[in-house]
Write a protein that holds these residues in place. Structure first.
Motif, PDB file in Angstrom:
ATOM      1  N   PHE A   1       1.044  -1.173  -0.242  1.00 35.41           N
ATOM      2  CA  PHE A   1      -0.242  -0.292   0.312  1.00 35.41           C
ATOM      3  C   PHE A   1       0.726   1.669  -0.263  1.00 35.41           C
ATOM      4  O   PHE A   1       2.376   1.140   0.567  1.00 35.41           O
ATOM      5  N   GLU A   2       0.341   2.016  -0.394  1.00 34.93           N
ATOM      6  CA  GLU A   2       0.953   3.801  -0.768  1.00 34.93           C
ATOM      7  C   GLU A   2       0.213   4.670   0.670  1.00 34.93           C
ATOM      8  O   GLU A   2      -0.877   4.726   0.810  1.00 34.93           O
ATOM      9  N   LYS A   3       1.234   4.970   1.702  1.00 31.10           N
ATOM     10  CA  LYS A   3      -0.127   6.220   2.881  1.00 31.10           C
ATOM     11  C   LYS A   3      -0.229   7.199   2.047  1.00 31.10           C
ATOM     12  O   LYS A   3       0.618   7.762   0.846  1.00 31.10           O
ATOM     13  N   MET A   4      -0.774   8.470   2.346  1.00 31.47           N
ATOM     14  CA  MET A   4      -1.621   8.952   2.182  1.00 31.47           C
ATOM     15  C   MET A   4      -0.984   9.822   2.362  1.00 31.47           C
ATOM     16  O   MET A   4      -0.765  11.491   1.454  1.00 31.47           O
ATOM     17  N   ALA A   5      -0.323   9.998   3.371  1.00 27.68           N
ATOM     18  CA  ALA A   5       1.071  11.243   4.108  1.00 27.68           C
ATOM     19  C   ALA A   5       1.966  10.471   4.687  1.00 27.68           C
ATOM     20  O   ALA A   5       1.821  10.036   6.114  1.00 27.68           O
ATOM     21  N   PRO A   6       2.920  10.057   3.795  1.00 27.72           N
ATOM     22  CA  PRO A   6       3.956   9.507   4.697  1.00 27.72           C
ATOM     23  C   PRO A   6       4.879  10.138   5.258  1.00 27.72           C
ATOM     24  O   PRO A   6       5.394   8.709   6.057  1.00 27.72           O
TER      25      PRO A   6
ATOM     26  N   GLN B   1       8.607  -3.513  14.846  1.00 22.95           N
ATOM     27  CA  GLN B   1       6.902  -2.710  14.979  1.00 22.95           C
ATOM     28  C   GLN B   1       6.614  -1.280  14.091  1.00 22.95           C
ATOM     29  O   GLN B   1       5.445  -1.312  13.499  1.00 22.95           O
ATOM     30  N   MET B   2       8.012  -0.613  13.006  1.00 20.60           N
ATOM     31  CA  MET B   2       7.542   0.109  12.904  1.00 20.60           C
ATOM     32  C   MET B   2       7.472   0.274  10.886  1.00 20.60           C
ATOM     33  O   MET B   2       6.185   0.506  10.331  1.00 20.60           O
ATOM     34  N   SER B   3       7.911  -1.674  10.503  1.00 21.31           N
ATOM     35  CA  SER B   3       7.884  -1.806   9.765  1.00 21.31           C
ATOM     36  C   SER B   3       6.400  -2.915   9.114  1.00 21.31           C
ATOM     37  O   SER B   3       5.334  -3.346   7.830  1.00 21.31           O
ATOM     38  N   HIS B   4       5.720  -3.221  10.377  1.00 18.60           N
ATOM     39  CA  HIS B   4       4.776  -3.550  10.780  1.00 18.60           C
ATOM     40  C   HIS B   4       3.163  -2.995  11.046  1.00 18.60           C
ATOM     41  O   HIS B   4       1.996  -2.997  10.797  1.00 18.60           O
ATOM     42  N   PHE B   5       3.209  -1.872  11.201  1.00 17.98           N
ATOM     43  CA  PHE B   5       2.173  -0.222  11.434  1.00 17.98           C
ATOM     44  C   PHE B   5       1.631   0.261  10.161  1.00 17.98           C
ATOM     45  O   PHE B   5       2.886   0.650   9.195  1.00 17.98           O
ATOM     46  N   GLY B   6       0.322  -0.040   9.822  1.00 19.30           N
ATOM     47  CA  GLY B   6       0.272   0.922   8.572  1.00 19.30           C
ATOM     48  C   GLY B   6       0.072   2.496   8.668  1.00 19.30           C
ATOM     49  O   GLY B   6       0.905   2.676   7.664  1.00 19.30           O
ATOM     50  N   GLY B   7      -0.741   3.005   9.549  1.00 15.90           N
ATOM     51  CA  GLY B   7      -0.760   4.663  10.006  1.00 15.90           C
ATOM     52  C   GLY B   7      -1.328   5.401   8.622  1.00 15.90           C
ATOM     53  O   GLY B   7      -0.445   6.098   8.068  1.00 15.90           O
ATOM     54  N   THR B   8      -2.289   4.837   7.241  1.00 16.73           N
ATOM     55  CA  THR B   8      -3.148   5.362   7.119  1.00 16.73           C
ATOM     56  C   THR B   8      -4.101   4.614   6.736  1.00 16.73           C
ATOM     57  O   THR B   8      -4.151   3.791   7.200  1.00 16.73           O
ATOM     58  N   LEU B   9      -5.021   5.504   6.012  1.00 19.18           N
ATOM     59  CA  LEU B   9      -6.542   5.270   5.078  1.00 19.18           C
ATOM     60  C   LEU B   9      -6.095   3.435   5.365  1.00 19.18           C
ATOM     61  O   LEU B   9      -6.403   3.149   3.928  1.00 19.18           O
ATOM     62  N   ALA B  10      -7.446   2.212   5.317  1.00 16.87           N
ATOM     63  CA  ALA B  10      -7.490   1.587   4.761  1.00 16.87           C
ATOM     64  C   ALA B  10      -8.281   1.274   3.817  1.00 16.87           C
ATOM     65  O   ALA B  10      -8.905   2.346   3.771  1.00 16.87           O
ATOM     66  N   PRO B  11      -8.917   0.460   3.484  1.00 14.91           N
ATOM     67  CA  PRO B  11      -9.561  -0.070   1.851  1.00 14.91           C
ATOM     68  C   PRO B  11     -10.835   0.074   2.609  1.00 14.91           C
ATOM     69  O   PRO B  11     -11.772  -0.569   3.804  1.00 14.91           O
TER      70      PRO B  11
END
Length: 442
Positions: free
Chosen positions: A60-65, A409-419
């Motif tokens: 996925f791409e983060k909406m605000a990296p 923890q950082m690599s497994h957190f999405g932190g953006t809107l889901a589908p």
């Protein structure tokens, strides 16, 4: 009349109520009657194909990296419909710098906003307001309503300005500001902040009461609601049943039907009594939405669940559909249930709520990816937005994350809107019918 059978024809949630609805007087404490989410209800919780979200692929791409983005809500009109201002949709989100460990984000949460012309391709606008002028050491989730060109942004004031350490006092607040809309986008200015409600200890537990032995304390997530049957204005919020653990006694109505009570026994009743989640409601007593009268909770989960987060209502026909979010570890000791969106329906605003799908479960993550999304919000068009939480944990429980490396923890957190997920509702049954573009509200 409710039915327990799913009819072949699906009906999507709408804000419209049939024109034959009778208009009534305002709700009072005397006419409110708190509904119970019982142990019997919650003991029936299980994932089915109709209540399980599709797996979210990790590419996925983060909406605000540069940001962690989580709890999100749209700008709405007073009647609850999603607003469009000068051709733009607006959403508000809790945010924190993306280089922060995910578990620390709540301690520095800032409300930011995004805007979009198509309701799915979001551009970061910035901070919703200058947090130095807001209440609390940081601001947590709420709701937003526009009326006559004025923004009413309800939020949770958490902690106090200037506190030496992070505290978790929670009060409900309102920021009223001006809306600027142009061909370049949307912005807000000239905010006036007010504290609109604090727990009083009669209907809702105070922090001091909770400190006398309870496992948590909540008074947050103000959600504005105009009752289409009466035209009266309210806020819903997450709270806890009033009183201390020592003052709390077991009402058999918390357990369920008489037949269920005969075969039920607590494994640890003393621990179970510490679970006292509630969905609160207060009626506005002025036209500027700055003063409220607290009413009894519309739903309690005593001995069942400790946190009923981000409550909100959508209406369809004569029914109110009440939704809330909670985590698996917030259920009492005799229950096994997933992180999920839970729901209830009634033909009255402040009483008579029964769990959807018999148990209350409306939407859960797949069992193998139990924490992939959270903080679901049902929109009037039946779309459900949420954020991409912890994903692909290799079989770990979310409680195990504290023992993993920061990099994990950082690599497994999405932190953006889901589908976005589309939900169908008919009577007291719901059904997941498809998923779509991340963050799509239209």
């Amino acid at each position: 009349m409710k039915t327990n059978t799913w009819m072949k024809r699906s009906f999507l949630v709408t804000t419209a109520l049939v024109s034959t609805l009778a208009f009534g007087s305002s709700v009072s404490a005397e006419t409110s009657q708190t509904s119970n989410w019982t142990i019997e209800d919650a003991s029936q919780i299980e994932r089915t194909k109709d209540t399980t979200a599709p797996y979210i692929e990790p590419d996925f791409e983060k909406m605000a990296p540069e940001l962690h983005v989580w709890d999100t809500w749209p700008l709405r009109n007073k009647d609850g419909s999603v607003a469009k201002v000068n051709g733009y949709y607006v959403i508000f989100s809790l945010t924190a710098p993306s280089d922060l460990l995910p578990g620390k984000r709540h301690d520095v949460a800032t409300i930011r906003y995004f805007y979009s012309k198509d309701g799915k391709s979001w551009k970061l606008g910035g901070e919703a307001f200058d947090p130095t002028g807001a209440y609390g050491s940081r601001q947590w989730a709420g709701s937003a309503m526009i009326e006559d060109g004025e923004l009413n942004l309800f939020y949770t004031a958490t902690g106090r300005k200037g506190e030496e350490g992070v505290t978790y006092e929670q009060r409900l607040a309102l920021a009223k500001g001006e809306v600027n809309a142009s061909s370049e986008g949307i912005s807000f200015e000239n905010f006036d902040h007010s504290i609109i409600l604090e727990p009083e200890g009669e209907h809702y537990q105070t922090e001091e009461q909770a400190a006398q032995g309870d496992i948590g304390y909540t008074f947050r997530d103000p959600w504005f609601f105009e009752d289409p049957k009466t035209g009266k204005d309210y806020i819903l919020f997450e709270g806890n049943s009033a009183g201390t653990p020592a003052e709390r006694t077991l009402d058999t109505n918390y357990i369920g039907s008489r037949s269920f009570q005969k075969d039920f026994s607590f494994t640890d009743e003393g621990f179970a009594k510490l679970f006292n989640g509630a969905i609160g409601i207060a009626e506005a007593t002025n036209d500027s939405y700055t003063e409220y009268e607290a009413l009894p909770p519309i739903l309690e989960a005593n001995y069942v669940n400790q946190e009923l987060e981000r409550p909100h209502i959508v209406t369809k026909g004569n029914q109110y559909y009440l939704f809330t979010n909670t985590h698996e570890h917030k259920f009492g000791p005799d229950l096994d249930a997933p992180d999920g969106l839970y729901g209830f329906s009634s033909d009255e605003l402040t009483s008579g709520y029964e769990p959807l799908n018999d148990s209350g479960l409306v939407l859960a993550n797949p069992e193998e990816h139990a924490y992939q999304s959270y903080s679901w919000m049902v929109l009037p068009n039946g779309k459900v937005i949420s954020f991409y939480n912890f994903h692909d944990l290799d079989g770990k429980n979310i409680s195990d994350l504290g023992g993993t490396t920061p990099e994990y923890q950082m690599s497994h957190f999405g932190g953006t809107l889901a589908p976005t997920i589309k939900l169908a509702i008919q009577n007291d049954k719901t059904k997941v019918i498809k998923d779509g573009h991340p963050g799509k509200i239209k």
